[in-house]
Design an enzyme around this catalytic site. Structure first.
Site, mmCIF file in Angstrom:
data_model
loop_
_atom_site.group_PDB
_atom_site.id
_atom_site.type_symbol
_atom_site.label_atom_id
_atom_site.label_comp_id
_atom_site.label_asym_id
_atom_site.label_seq_id
_atom_site.Cartn_x
_atom_site.Cartn_y
_atom_site.Cartn_z
ATOM 1 C CG HIS A 292 -2.620 -0.620 0.737
ATOM 2 N ND1 HIS A 292 -2.399 -2.301 0.221
ATOM 3 C CD2 HIS A 292 -3.459 -0.716 0.880
ATOM 4 C CE1 HIS A 292 -3.151 -2.707 0.460
ATOM 5 N NE2 HIS A 292 -4.465 -1.966 0.256
ATOM 6 C CG ASP B 236 -7.860 7.332 9.276
ATOM 7 O OD1 ASP B 236 -7.848 7.145 10.995
ATOM 8 O OD2 ASP B 236 -7.451 8.591 8.406
ATOM 9 C CD GLU C 203 -8.742 10.231 11.736
ATOM 10 O OE1 GLU C 203 -9.172 11.015 10.805
ATOM 11 O OE2 GLU C 203 -8.017 9.213 11.706
HETATM 12 P P1 FAD Z 1 4.228 -2.100 2.288
HETATM 13 O O1 FAD Z 1 3.396 -0.976 1.364
HETATM 14 O O2 FAD Z 1 4.567 -3.168 1.443
HETATM 15 O O3 FAD Z 1 5.688 -1.354 3.235
HETATM 16 C C1 FAD Z 1 5.611 -0.661 3.162
HETATM 17 C C2 FAD Z 1 7.535 -0.787 3.407
HETATM 18 O O4 FAD Z 1 7.745 -1.229 4.888
HETATM 19 C C3 FAD Z 1 8.946 -0.684 2.577
HETATM 20 O O5 FAD Z 1 9.802 0.309 2.385
HETATM 21 C C4 FAD Z 1 8.800 -2.312 2.714
HETATM 22 O O6 FAD Z 1 9.975 -2.453 2.245
HETATM 23 C C5 FAD Z 1 8.746 -1.610 4.311
HETATM 24 N N1 FAD Z 1 8.021 -3.028 5.415
HETATM 25 C C6 FAD Z 1 6.981 -4.074 4.921
HETATM 26 N N2 FAD Z 1 6.857 -4.982 6.162
HETATM 27 C C7 FAD Z 1 7.642 -5.012 6.424
HETATM 28 C C8 FAD Z 1 8.413 -5.605 7.904
HETATM 29 N N3 FAD Z 1 7.506 -7.337 7.917
HETATM 30 N N4 FAD Z 1 9.147 -5.134 8.053
HETATM 31 C C9 FAD Z 1 9.910 -4.067 8.328
HETATM 32 N N5 FAD Z 1 9.873 -3.390 6.369
HETATM 33 C C10 FAD Z 1 8.634 -3.933 6.382
HETATM 34 N N6 FAD Z 1 -1.065 5.130 7.321
HETATM 35 C C11 FAD Z 1 -1.634 5.967 8.445
HETATM 36 O O7 FAD Z 1 -0.066 6.095 9.043
HETATM 37 N N7 FAD Z 1 -2.736 5.636 8.585
HETATM 38 C C12 FAD Z 1 -3.997 5.770 8.070
HETATM 39 O O8 FAD Z 1 -4.658 5.979 8.600
HETATM 40 C C13 FAD Z 1 -3.309 5.150 7.118
HETATM 41 N N8 FAD Z 1 -4.306 5.046 5.895
HETATM 42 C C14 FAD Z 1 -4.261 4.145 4.789
HETATM 43 C C15 FAD Z 1 -5.078 3.848 3.879
HETATM 44 C C16 FAD Z 1 -5.155 3.789 2.583
HETATM 45 C C17 FAD Z 1 -5.688 3.640 1.399
HETATM 46 C C18 FAD Z 1 -3.387 3.353 1.861
HETATM 47 C C19 FAD Z 1 -3.643 2.436 0.945
HETATM 48 C C20 FAD Z 1 -2.809 3.489 2.983
HETATM 49 C C21 FAD Z 1 -2.792 3.696 4.633
HETATM 50 N N9 FAD Z 1 -1.396 4.034 5.530
HETATM 51 C C22 FAD Z 1 -2.176 4.861 6.098
HETATM 52 C C23 FAD Z 1 -0.225 4.387 5.021
HETATM 53 C C24 FAD Z 1 0.119 2.711 5.411
HETATM 54 O O9 FAD Z 1 0.571 3.179 6.264
HETATM 55 C C25 FAD Z 1 1.259 2.670 4.949
HETATM 56 O O10 FAD Z 1 1.701 2.205 3.262
HETATM 57 C C26 FAD Z 1 2.233 1.342 4.779
HETATM 58 O O11 FAD Z 1 3.544 1.457 3.875
HETATM 59 C C27 FAD Z 1 1.476 0.056 5.111
HETATM 60 O O12 FAD Z 1 1.835 -0.626 3.921
HETATM 61 P P2 FAD Z 1 1.477 -2.144 3.681
HETATM 62 O O13 FAD Z 1 1.860 -2.843 4.878
HETATM 63 O O14 FAD Z 1 0.955 -1.823 2.334
HETATM 64 O O15 FAD Z 1 3.268 -2.296 3.632
#
Ligand code: FAD
Length: 516
Positions: free
Chosen positions: A89, A151, A265
């Site tokens: 994401h 969220d 919020e």
């Molecule tokens: P990814 O996007 O897959 O990874 C993000 C980063 O973390 C990359 O660099 C990856 O290599 C690293 N990573 C992933 N897993 C690990 C692990 N286990 N150990 C170490 N590094 C790792 N953020 C907020 O704070 N509040 C919100 O309310 C919020 N709402 C969101 C709503 C939507 C619809 C979207 C798309 C995003 C939102 N986000 C929010 C952002 C979200 O926190 C980030 O996208 C975050 O990257 C988490 O997504 P992911 O688990 O898919 O991680």
């Protein structure tokens, strides 16, 4: 145990490719089903839809040992990198690895284990667990829940802990990174280390908010609290930013023991009947209507909404709940007549964005459209001017999605963590432009929206605002140094040297180059 149905079948007639040896070693160690070099689409894109990068292989680890094996295999090559992919994401390719190894962290064995320490409840979860699964299991099995959320909950624990993890509870409990007491981490050296504030604290503090640079989180221990049964969810509308922000700051500044909402919020909306930017985005259920007659003639191009929630239990006396809500709302200066309220289950409230996701998928703006989102932390000292220049001018017609703006308290953020926040004031605001424009030709070209983001950042720089990017994304080392500031940059570099000296991890963040 490895869980995947895909097969890695090196073609007999194909020329050997660089790193075939690594792939074949890993397929022997982890099982052929855990690694694919063919079906790489999921690892080549992310929610942002702006970057497409092909890895060498996608690997589905089951255990921390699998993760460590992959990192060690990469370390034996002069060029290979490893990206942990949570749920992809990210917006700007942060979970990608060009010609590197992508770990699908969601494949890790499921873990939701209740732990009690001195009577206090915690839960151990896998780094690849989705927050929505953690919520459902904790509530249904233990009647307990983590305290600090995002969220949207189809995000992984390791993914959000690598940034901060912020939602309407953060004013009270801090971001998600402030609600973790122990991590199991695989470092860039391929070592598996359990760390906490007292055990390998340097690694613990580095990894939290560490942009995936120092280690891969394979397990996290989260603080739990009693889960409420029900939530009263409220929206109240303002025409004046000063009234909106001072009410929001009053609410988040309530002392412990004073009555307060459990969630605070806010967001900005266009003062118009536009269905995706304006008044229709306010009502909380289809029965409610927004009557513009209440908007004062002095209102400008945008309105502001405080979004609040109070937790309660079935056993709470309804008149007590009403009295707490009325007592708090009675102190606020919102436009009378523009208040919306519903009561719903706690889990349903936390999963509320899932409904928006379904709607957005149906409209083709979830999977099929780019999302050039911008997330900032802006100091309280600059937020009024930011409102005047950005909300009221640049974004007055909206972004075809939520524009969040609400205050956070700096003392709930641990400065030992790797994330950086504005330092000039005790309060800073999160500002999130969650753009959901349709893809061209129905919507604007994504470059136009990226350019608007750039314009906002330029304005912040030109006016010397105290601000930081949340989910930072930069092109040059100097930009990264500016982002962290000299002191925190040198700490970040020292941490990299200590835990990932060959710069194997999270190459998609584009901070360090792989050391051969
Ligand atoms: P990814 O996007 O897959 O990874 C993000 C980063 O973390 C990359 O660099 C990856 O290599 C690293 N990573 C992933 N897993 C690990 C692990 N286990 N150990 C170490 N590094 C790792 N953020 C907020 O704070 N509040 C919100 O309310 C919020 N709402 C969101 C709503 C939507 C619809 C979207 C798309 C995003 C939102 N986000 C929010 C952002 C979200 O926190 C980030 O996208 C975050 O990257 C988490 O997504 P992911 O688990 O898919 O991680």
């Amino acid at each position: 145990m490895i869980a995947c149905a895909e097969h890695f079948l090196p073609g007999n007639d194909a020329e050997p490719k660089p790193h075939d040896d690594v792939v074949s070693t890993l397929s022997k160690a982890l099982g052929v089903q855990a690694i694919t070099t063919d079906d790489l689409e999921i690892a080549s894109k992310d929610f942002g839809g702006l970057k497409f990068v092909k890895p060498l292989a996608l690997i589905r680890p089951s255990t921390a040992d699998d993760v460590a094996r992959v990192v060690r295999a990469a370390a034996r090559s002069p060029t290979l990198t490893v990206a942990a992919r949570g749920n992809g994401h990210s917006i700007n390719g942060q979970a990608m690895a060009e010609q590197g190894l992508v770990l699908d962290m969601r494949a890790m064995d499921e873990l939701v284990r209740l732990v009690r320490i001195d009577g206090a409840p915690y839960v151990d979860v896998s780094g690849g667990a989705l927050w929505e699964d953690v919520l459902k299991r904790c509530v249904s099995e233990f009647g307990l829940a983590p305290r600090s959320w995002t969220d949207y909950l189809s995000l992984t624990v390791g993914g959000t802990l690598s940034y901060a993890g912020v939602s309407g509870q953060a004013f009270r409990y801090g971001p998600q990174t402030s609600n973790v007491t122990e991590l199991e981490v695989v470092t860039g050296k391929g070592e598996t280390i359990v760390c906490s504030k007292t055990q390998s604290p340097e690694l613990f503090f580095a990894v939290l908010g560490g942009l995936g640079q120092f280690g891969i989180i394979t397990r996290a221990r989260l603080v739990l609290q009693e889960a409420p049964h029900t939530v009263r969810w409220i929206r109240v509308v303002y025409s004046e930013f000063e009234e909106f922000s001072s009410d929001a700051e009053w609410l988040v500044g309530r002392e412990e023991g004073e009555s307060c909402f459990d969630y605070v919020e806010g967001f900005v909306l266009a003062n118009s009947e536009d269905p995706s930017n304006g008044w229709p985005t306010l009502p909380l259920d289809p029965q409610q209507v927004f009557d513009p007659i209440h908007i004062p003639p002095s209102a400008g191009p945008v309105l502001y909404c405080l979004e609040l929630a109070l937790h309660y239990r079935y056993s709470d006396n309804p008149s007590h709940v009403d009295a707490v809500v009325d007592g708090l709302l009675g102190r606020l200066r919102f436009i009378k007549g523009l208040k919306f309220q519903v009561d719903m289950g706690y889990t349903e409230f936390l999963l509320r964005v899932k409904r928006d996701e379904e709607h957005a998928r149906a409209n083709g703006v979830w999977d099929d459209a780019p999302h050039p989102w911008l997330n900032l932390f802006v100091s309280k000292s600059n937020i009024a001017e930011f409102d005047g220049e950005v909300f009221k001018k640049i974004l007055k017609d909206g972004v075809h999605g939520p524009i969040l703006v609400y205050p956070l308290l700096r003392d709930k953020w641990d400065s030992r963590h790797s994330v950086v926040v504005p330092a000039s004031s005790e309060i800073f605001y999160i500002v999130a432009l969650l753009r959901f424009s349709p893809a061209p030709p129905k919507g604007p070209p994504p470059q136009q929206l990226v350019e608007q983001n750039r314009q906002i950042l330029q304005l912040c720089l030109a006016k010397a605002f105290d601000f930081k990017l949340y989910f930072p994304h930069y092109h040059s080392r100097q930009d990264w140094i500016n982002h962290f500031g000299n002191h925190q940059w040198s700490r970040f570099v020292d941490r990299k040297t200590a835990f990932d000296p060959m710069a194997i991890l999270a190459p998609g963040q584009k901070i360090f180059s792989r050391v051969p």
